[in-house]
Motif scaffolding. Structure first.
Motif, short mmCIF file in Angstrom:
data_model
loop_
_atom_site.label_atom_id
_atom_site.label_comp_id
_atom_site.label_asym_id
_atom_site.label_seq_id
_atom_site.Cartn_x
_atom_site.Cartn_y
_atom_site.Cartn_z
N MET A 6 0.29 -1.70 -0.34
CA MET A 6 0.12 -0.19 0.40
C MET A 6 1.06 1.50 0.16
N TRP A 76 -9.75 -2.52 -0.59
CA TRP A 76 -8.84 -2.31 -0.10
C TRP A 76 -8.31 -1.03 0.55
N SER A 93 -3.22 0.58 -3.37
CA SER A 93 -3.06 -1.12 -3.18
C SER A 93 -2.79 -1.12 -3.98
#
Length: 264
Positions: A6, A76, A93
């Motif tokens: 991320m 996410w 992500s």
């Protein structure tokens, strides 16, 4: 088991730095808590590319973690952000190979430091810039930063609390640009020592005030003695801008934006 990378952006003001603390005041703590709330599983431990100090900001910090949860990458981003404070945001992500490591796979890091030059401190920019009361000589500072490029022993610029096994670092590039009352110092290197950039900035400002010649930077590098340098400058103006990885990891930093708050 999936490994996910991320990109994280944050305003470091009000946090006690990146690394987790017993009082849960760190950026790592709020991210891991958000991941827990989003996933519903036991606490997920994250690994970051660079542990920033209290008050230091990031435009594109990179983390990775392992999970059994199968979700779309967009989920996410949006899901974790819904559990984060406004000062911290997941920017992108990506699913990565299991041999990817946010810290150890990185081949370079880029930081920028913003200096605000004015007789009066800024209420607007406050914790977002380092403040210099003095008018600084940009040309002298530019001549000084060129001496940082290459492989050097940066002992004169490391914190006494630094736990790195070696003070040797390789600086790949440096730049110093002027935008009205703002001076932006950018440095790219394989890695950095604790407080290294803030100590360099402090010395550059001392040169910019015409208290020392640019060659002083080289003298400090050769001295390998922190006591010979100038004081550590404020963390407020320091930004982790980017992390570079080998192309085989195919890290696609979509939605990343290296602008901070001015059109640099």
């Amino acid at each position: 088991m999936y490994r996910i990378a991320m990109g994280i952006s944050y305003n470091g003001s009000g946090f006690c730095g990146w690394q987790t603390q017993s009082n849960l005041c760190s950026i790592q703590d709020v991210i891991e808590n958000a991941l827990y709330n989003f996933s519903g599983f036991k606490k997920i431990k994250v690994v970051c590319a660079g542990r920033t100090d209290a008050g230091v900001h990031a435009v594109n910090q990179v983390i990775h973690f392992d999970t059994n949860l199968d979700r779309k990458m967009e989920s996410w981003v949006r899901g974790v952000n819904s559990f984060l404070p406004n000062s911290v945001s997941v920017v992108w992500s990506q699913l990565v190979d299991n041999d990817f490591h946010a810290r150890f796979s990185a081949i370079s890091r880029t930081y920028s430091y913003i200096i605000y030059c004015s007789k009066v401190r800024s209420a607007i920019y406050n914790d977002l810039v380092g403040w210099s009361f003095y008018v600084l000589d940009i040309d002298l500072m530019r001549r000084a930063i060129d001496l940082l490029v290459g492989e050097h022993d940066f002992s004169s610029f490391r914190s006494s609390q630094c736990q790195s096994k070696t003070p040797i670092r390789t600086v790949y590039s440096v730049s110093l640009n002027n935008y009205g009352p703002f001076i932006v110092f950018t440095i790219n290197a394989n890695a950095f020592l604790q407080h290294m950039i803030r100590n360099i900035v402090g010395s550059l400002i001392y040169i910019g005030r015409r208290n020392r010649d640019p060659i002083w930077i080289k003298e400090l590098l050769l001295a390998k003695d922190r006591t010979k340098g100038f004081s550590t400058f404020s963390p407020n103006g320091l930004y982790l801008m980017d992390i570079e990885y080998p192309s085989n990891f195919h890290i696609n930093k979509k939605n990343s934006n290296n602008q901070i708050f001015l059109n640099f």
